[in-house]
Structures are given as structure tokens and as C-alpha cells.
Design a protein around this motif. Structure first.
Motif, mmCIF file in Angstrom:
data_model
loop_
_atom_site.group_PDB
_atom_site.id
_atom_site.type_symbol
_atom_site.label_atom_id
_atom_site.label_comp_id
_atom_site.label_asym_id
_atom_site.label_seq_id
_atom_site.Cartn_x
_atom_site.Cartn_y
_atom_site.Cartn_z
ATOM 1 N N THR A 285 0.819 -1.208 0.000
ATOM 2 C CA THR A 285 0.000 0.000 0.000
ATOM 3 C C THR A 285 0.859 1.266 0.000
ATOM 4 O O THR A 285 0.357 2.339 -0.279
ATOM 5 N N LYS A 286 2.154 1.125 0.292
ATOM 6 C CA LYS A 286 3.063 2.274 0.306
ATOM 7 C C LYS A 286 4.089 2.189 -0.809
ATOM 8 O O LYS A 286 5.075 2.909 -0.799
ATOM 9 N N ALA A 287 3.865 1.317 -1.780
ATOM 10 C CA ALA A 287 4.802 1.152 -2.889
ATOM 11 C C ALA A 287 4.689 2.317 -3.857
ATOM 12 O O ALA A 287 3.674 3.023 -3.904
ATOM 13 N N LEU A 288 5.728 2.502 -4.640
ATOM 14 C CA LEU A 288 5.750 3.553 -5.644
ATOM 15 C C LEU A 288 4.687 3.272 -6.699
ATOM 16 O O LEU A 288 4.599 2.174 -7.223
ATOM 17 N N GLY A 289 3.848 4.242 -6.993
ATOM 18 C CA GLY A 289 2.806 4.081 -7.996
ATOM 19 C C GLY A 289 1.412 3.909 -7.421
ATOM 20 O O GLY A 289 0.439 3.964 -8.149
ATOM 21 N N VAL A 290 1.301 3.705 -6.128
ATOM 22 C CA VAL A 290 -0.019 3.585 -5.501
ATOM 23 C C VAL A 290 -0.586 4.989 -5.338
ATOM 24 O O VAL A 290 0.042 5.854 -4.751
ATOM 25 N N GLN A 291 -1.777 5.226 -5.889
ATOM 26 C CA GLN A 291 -2.355 6.563 -5.860
ATOM 27 C C GLN A 291 -3.699 6.545 -5.150
ATOM 28 O O GLN A 291 -4.350 5.510 -5.020
ATOM 29 N N THR A 292 -4.143 7.714 -4.734
ATOM 30 C CA THR A 292 -5.298 7.834 -3.850
ATOM 31 C C THR A 292 -6.640 7.337 -4.389
ATOM 32 O O THR A 292 -7.387 6.769 -3.619
ATOM 33 N N PRO A 293 -6.996 7.499 -5.640
ATOM 34 C CA PRO A 293 -8.349 7.047 -5.990
ATOM 35 C C PRO A 293 -8.557 5.544 -5.796
ATOM 36 O O PRO A 293 -9.587 5.122 -5.291
ATOM 37 N N LEU A 294 -7.597 4.742 -6.181
ATOM 38 C CA LEU A 294 -7.752 3.299 -6.071
ATOM 39 C C LEU A 294 -6.934 2.683 -4.947
ATOM 40 O O LEU A 294 -7.266 1.619 -4.450
ATOM 41 N N GLY A 295 -5.839 3.307 -4.597
ATOM 42 C CA GLY A 295 -4.936 2.694 -3.635
ATOM 43 C C GLY A 295 -4.191 1.542 -4.284
ATOM 44 O O GLY A 295 -3.895 1.564 -5.470
ATOM 45 N N PHE A 296 -3.898 0.511 -3.528
ATOM 46 C CA PHE A 296 -3.240 -0.672 -4.081
ATOM 47 C C PHE A 296 -4.301 -1.492 -4.793
ATOM 48 O O PHE A 296 -5.176 -2.078 -4.173
ATOM 49 N N TYR A 297 -4.238 -1.544 -6.118
ATOM 50 C CA TYR A 297 -5.278 -2.168 -6.936
ATOM 51 C C TYR A 297 -4.872 -3.593 -7.286
ATOM 52 O O TYR A 297 -3.988 -3.830 -8.107
ATOM 53 N N ASP A 298 -5.507 -4.552 -6.654
ATOM 54 C CA ASP A 298 -5.261 -5.977 -6.907
ATOM 55 C C ASP A 298 -6.604 -6.701 -6.862
ATOM 56 O O ASP A 298 -6.936 -7.379 -5.890
ATOM 57 N N PRO A 299 -7.440 -6.565 -7.923
ATOM 58 C CA PRO A 299 -8.797 -7.105 -7.870
ATOM 59 C C PRO A 299 -8.856 -8.627 -7.837
ATOM 60 O O PRO A 299 -9.813 -9.196 -7.319
ATOM 61 N N PHE A 300 -7.849 -9.315 -8.359
ATOM 62 C CA PHE A 300 -7.867 -10.778 -8.381
ATOM 63 C C PHE A 300 -7.132 -11.396 -7.189
ATOM 64 O O PHE A 300 -6.948 -12.595 -7.129
ATOM 65 N N ARG A 301 -6.698 -10.564 -6.261
ATOM 66 C CA ARG A 301 -5.997 -11.012 -5.046
ATOM 67 C C ARG A 301 -4.785 -11.883 -5.384
ATOM 68 O O ARG A 301 -4.586 -12.950 -4.818
ATOM 69 N N VAL A 302 -3.976 -11.413 -6.340
ATOM 70 C CA VAL A 302 -2.771 -12.135 -6.733
ATOM 71 C C VAL A 302 -1.784 -12.187 -5.571
ATOM 72 O O VAL A 302 -1.098 -13.186 -5.368
ATOM 73 N N PHE A 303 -1.733 -11.130 -4.790
ATOM 74 C CA PHE A 303 -0.794 -11.060 -3.678
ATOM 75 C C PHE A 303 -1.416 -11.436 -2.340
ATOM 76 O O PHE A 303 -0.839 -11.211 -1.290
ATOM 77 N N GLY A 304 -2.586 -11.990 -2.350
ATOM 78 C CA GLY A 304 -3.233 -12.417 -1.115
ATOM 79 C C GLY A 304 -4.226 -11.384 -0.606
ATOM 80 O O GLY A 304 -4.475 -10.354 -1.221
ATOM 81 N N ASP A 305 -4.778 -11.675 0.561
ATOM 82 C CA ASP A 305 -5.805 -10.802 1.122
ATOM 83 C C ASP A 305 -5.231 -9.601 1.870
ATOM 84 O O ASP A 305 -5.908 -8.602 2.053
ATOM 85 N N ASP A 306 -3.995 -9.704 2.322
ATOM 86 C CA ASP A 306 -3.396 -8.638 3.119
ATOM 87 C C ASP A 306 -2.346 -7.907 2.280
ATOM 88 O O ASP A 306 -1.236 -8.407 2.099
ATOM 89 N N PRO A 307 -2.646 -6.717 1.751
ATOM 90 C CA PRO A 307 -1.667 -6.013 0.921
ATOM 91 C C PRO A 307 -0.512 -5.414 1.712
ATOM 92 O O PRO A 307 0.429 -4.911 1.125
ATOM 93 N N THR A 308 -0.562 -5.479 3.040
ATOM 94 C CA THR A 308 0.552 -4.952 3.830
ATOM 95 C C THR A 308 1.616 -6.010 4.088
ATOM 96 O O THR A 308 2.672 -5.700 4.633
#
Length: 117
Positions: free
Chosen positions: A34-57
Motif C-alpha cells: 500500500t506504500k509502494a511507488l505508484g499507488v495513488q489515492t483514488p484506487l490505492g493498491f489495486y489488486d482485484p484478483f488477489r494475486v498477492f493475497g488478502d493482506d496487501p501490507t
């Protein structure tokens, strides 16, 4: 003399032994996506298919960096494809292909030997 010969044989046999490797770590380095480069305010960390799991932190760092590299690579290929299409549409052709039209109309005009390649 036998002692020296046996020591040389043992020493030379050690050269073919497998190298010692370090222990593999079972702990994973986690990244806060959620704090990676490219994460922006309207969507935040966008991972609709949960490729990285349920916890983006708590995303696996190696998997995250690999996905970022692959995304950049595909983006660059797509940009080159658009430039290639625009250059062809502008009329630039390879020698011998001057009479081939632009876009999907070119599919009917491509010689048979090109398709067999």
C-alpha cells in the motif's frame, strides 16, 4: 610414502565433492504494497484478483518485484507495438512490401511464404 600418497588422493577427491551452500531461509520478506511507488489515492493498491493475497501490507517482496518487472516489460512491448502500427500507417514500409495495405487489410495481401515462416 604411503601416507603422502593417501593424503594426495583424499585431497584430490575433495575437489569433486559438492560445494557447501548456506541454509535456505524459510522466512519471507514482506513488503507493504500500500506504500509502494505508484499507488495513488483514488484506487490505492489495486489488486482485484488477489494475486498477492488478502493482506496487501504483507506481500512477498520477491513476488512483488517480479510482478513489477513483468508489468514494465509488457508495457514497453505494448508501446513499441503502437509505434510500429503508427509508423506503418504513416506509409513507411520494408523494401519489397510497399504495396501491402495498412491494418487488418494487410492479412489478405501477405504472401504465402511469409505465413510459413
Amino acid at each position: 610414502m604411503k601416507l603422502i600418497a593417501s593424503a594426495l588422493l583424499i585431497g584430490s577427491a575433495a575437489a569433486f565433492a559438492p560445494a557447501q551452500t548456506g541454509k535456505a531461509s524459510t522466512s519471507l520478506k514482506a513488503v507493504d504494497a500500500t506504500k509502494a511507488l505508484g499507488v495513488q489515492t483514488p484506487l490505492g493498491f489495486y489488486d482485484p484478483f488477489r494475486v498477492f493475497g488478502d493482506d496487501p501490507t504483507a506481500v512477498d517482496e520477491e513476488k512483488f518485484e517480479s510482478a513489477r518487472y513483468i508489468e514494465l516489460k509488457h508495457g514497453r512491448v505494448a508501446m513499441l507495438a503502437v509505434v510500429g502500427y503508427l509508423v506503418t500507417y504513416a506509409g513507411v514500409r520494408f523494401p519489397g512490401a510497399e504495396n501491402i495495405p495498412c491494418g487488418f487489410a494487410a492479412l489478405n495481401e501477405i504472401p504465402g511464404m511469409v505465413w510459413t515462416q
